[in-house]
Design an enzyme around this catalytic site. Structure first.
Site, short mmCIF file in Angstrom:
data_model
loop_
_atom_site.label_atom_id
_atom_site.label_comp_id
_atom_site.label_asym_id
_atom_site.label_seq_id
_atom_site.Cartn_x
_atom_site.Cartn_y
_atom_site.Cartn_z
N ASP A 271 -16.77 16.99 21.35
CA ASP A 271 -17.29 15.91 22.20
C ASP A 271 -18.70 16.31 22.64
O ASP A 271 -19.22 17.37 22.24
CB ASP A 271 -16.36 15.64 23.40
CG ASP A 271 -16.45 14.20 23.92
OD1 ASP A 271 -17.54 13.79 24.36
OD2 ASP A 271 -15.43 13.49 23.89
N ASP B 276 -23.16 15.99 18.71
CA ASP B 276 -23.39 14.55 18.69
C ASP B 276 -22.86 14.02 17.36
O ASP B 276 -23.37 14.39 16.30
CB ASP B 276 -24.91 14.32 18.80
CG ASP B 276 -25.30 12.85 18.69
OD1 ASP B 276 -24.42 12.03 18.39
OD2 ASP B 276 -26.48 12.56 18.89
N PHE B 277 -21.82 13.18 17.43
CA PHE B 277 -21.20 12.76 16.17
C PHE B 277 -22.09 11.85 15.33
O PHE B 277 -21.77 11.56 14.18
CB PHE B 277 -19.78 12.20 16.36
CG PHE B 277 -19.55 11.13 17.41
CD1 PHE B 277 -20.39 10.05 17.54
CD2 PHE B 277 -18.43 11.22 18.24
CE1 PHE B 277 -20.14 9.05 18.49
CE2 PHE B 277 -18.17 10.24 19.20
CZ PHE B 277 -19.03 9.15 19.33
N HIS C 268 -13.95 1.84 18.38
CA HIS C 268 -14.10 0.55 19.09
C HIS C 268 -15.31 0.54 20.05
O HIS C 268 -15.69 -0.51 20.53
CB HIS C 268 -12.79 0.16 19.81
CG HIS C 268 -12.56 0.84 21.12
ND1 HIS C 268 -11.71 0.32 22.09
CD2 HIS C 268 -13.03 2.00 21.64
CE1 HIS C 268 -11.69 1.13 23.12
NE2 HIS C 268 -12.47 2.17 22.88
N1 SAH Z 1 -10.76 10.09 22.62
C1 SAH Z 1 -10.70 10.17 24.07
C2 SAH Z 1 -11.97 9.66 24.77
C3 SAH Z 1 -12.41 8.26 24.43
S1 SAH Z 1 -13.87 7.76 25.34
C4 SAH Z 1 -9.48 9.44 24.57
O1 SAH Z 1 -8.93 8.63 23.84
O2 SAH Z 1 -9.08 9.65 25.72
C5 SAH Z 1 -15.15 8.04 24.15
C6 SAH Z 1 -15.55 9.49 24.00
O3 SAH Z 1 -16.65 9.56 23.07
C7 SAH Z 1 -16.06 10.11 25.30
O4 SAH Z 1 -15.35 11.29 25.57
C8 SAH Z 1 -17.54 10.38 25.01
O5 SAH Z 1 -18.05 11.54 25.65
C9 SAH Z 1 -17.54 10.56 23.50
N2 SAH Z 1 -18.87 10.35 22.89
C10 SAH Z 1 -19.70 9.30 23.09
N3 SAH Z 1 -20.83 9.45 22.35
C11 SAH Z 1 -20.71 10.63 21.68
C12 SAH Z 1 -21.53 11.33 20.74
N4 SAH Z 1 -22.71 10.81 20.35
N5 SAH Z 1 -21.08 12.50 20.22
C13 SAH Z 1 -19.86 13.01 20.61
N6 SAH Z 1 -19.02 12.38 21.49
C14 SAH Z 1 -19.44 11.21 22.02
#
Ligand code: SAH
Length: 342
Positions: free
Chosen positions: A206, A233-234, A252
């Site tokens: 994350d 950063d994904f 989503h």
């Molecule tokens: N999978 C978790 C969180 C969902 S919320 C669950 O189901 O509870 C979306 C997540 O994406 C958050 O934790 C946020 O920090 C992460 N996120 C958003 N942009 C990101 C990025 N560019 N690289 C890595 N993680 C990211």
């Protein structure tokens, strides 16, 4: 409130519409319950408004009016002595694992609610209401506001805990050696999977500030020694090392182009035949009421993302190099959308 009168007749359309219009009044009262922690305060027995107001540093007569309004909805009980007591509905807002308290706070409080206030902006322009209201994307906002981010992450963990049982009942994470949870937040999902699969190793990936917050959760989980934490950063890259990737409530958040970019990075990170496991709501092709149709709007106003139909998921898989294998529904609004890297 009910759509029918006591005599069983349908309410006339103006009354039904009034109920819909005033729905946000009820929701905002629930927000006050969540924010003030009323569920925790009356857990050990009914309390007067004065007692609750003292404990929460609020104005007793106003708090009384909020509590009184919530009684017909089954959120609290009101005794002859004007003491307010708990109910099964209110108990869902008690602090602790699986609680909806943080979800009520994040949805109805300082970020999602103002973004919903700009829904018309999204409808007029296709733009992201949150960005319009706050002047920056929500992930940047959360990075700068750790208190809000904490509540949001707790909300995700709470919702994950709600959905976890249903997920594990429907889907087995078998035949996997190393599973990576991409965008896994504070690790609620990956730790629940590792707990049930003692031979599995995990990677939680994350953003840096979220991974920082995940450390203590992993430490308490009892499976921390089998889970590596990696931040990044994904959109730039996803680390290698796993033979399966799970993304829950990630795709989503993003539009099709962004989603394909994330999935292509997952594709690069996985070996041939590696599994891709999305956990998201699938919008039914029929007209039935479904939670997905409102999460979809939540995504419209917050991130510019969307909920998708099976056909739309198949297209995303095709465009990012995955072979779509199946959708496994669960007893929650969320399904597992499975694919294989070709
Ligand atoms: N999978 C978790 C969180 C969902 S919320 C669950 O189901 O509870 C979306 C997540 O994406 C958050 O934790 C946020 O920090 C992460 N996120 C958003 N942009 C990101 C990025 N560019 N690289 C890595 N993680 C990211």
């Amino acid at each position: 409130m009910e759509q029918q009168t006591a005599a069983g007749r349908e309410l006339p359309p103006p009354m039904q519409m009034l109920q819909i219009i005033s729905g946000f009044w009820v929701a905002r009262c629930v927000y006050v319950m969540a924010k003030l922690g009323i569920a925790d305060l009356i857990n050990d027995g009914p309390k007067t408004t004065e007692e609750l107001a003292t404990a929460t540093e609020t104005h007793a007569p106003s708090l009384f009016r909020v509590l009184r309004a919530l009684v017909p909805f089954g959120v609290v009980t009101q005794g002859e002595d004007n003491r307010f007591g708990t109910t099964p509905l209110l108990e869902t807002l008690r602090s602790g694992p699986g609680s909806l308290r943080a979800f009520a706070m994040t949805e109805l409080g300082e970020e999602h609610y103002p973004a919903w206030g700009e829904l018309l902006y999204s409808v007029r322009t296709g733009g992201i209401a949150f960005d319009h209201a706050f002047g920056e994307p929500c992930w940047e906002f959360f990075a700068k506001h750790p208190d809000n981010a904490q509540i949001f992450n707790d909300a995700m963990s709470g919702m994950t805990a709600q959905a976890t049982e249903a997920l594990h009942a429907a889907y087995q994470f078998r035949d996997i050696k190393v599973l990576m949870d991409v965008g896994g937040g504070h690790g609620g999902l990956i730790t629940s999977i590792l707990t049930r699969n003692p031979n599995l190793r995990g990677i939680l990936f994350d953003s840096p500030q979220v991974i920082e917050g995940a450390k203590s959760h992993l430490g308490e989980s009892g499976v921390g020694d089998r889970c590596e934490l990696i931040s990044g950063d994904f959109f730039k890259s996803v680390p290698q090392g796993a033979d399966a990737i799970v993304l829950k409530w990630i795709i989503h958040d993003w539009n099709d182009q962004q989603s394909v970019a994330i999935l292509k990075n997952c594709h690069r990170a996985l070996p041939e035949n590696g599994k891709l496991i999305l956990v998201d709501a699938v919008v039914p092709a029929t007209n039935e009421p479904h939670f997905s149709k409102f999460i979809d709007l939540n995504m419209l106003v917050m991130t510019g993302g969307r909920e998708r139909t099976e056909t739309e998921f198949r297209k995303l898989y095709e465009d990012s190099g995955f072979h779509f294998t199946r959708i496994v529904p669960t007893e929650s609004p969320f399904s597992v959308i499975e694919g294989v890297r070709v």
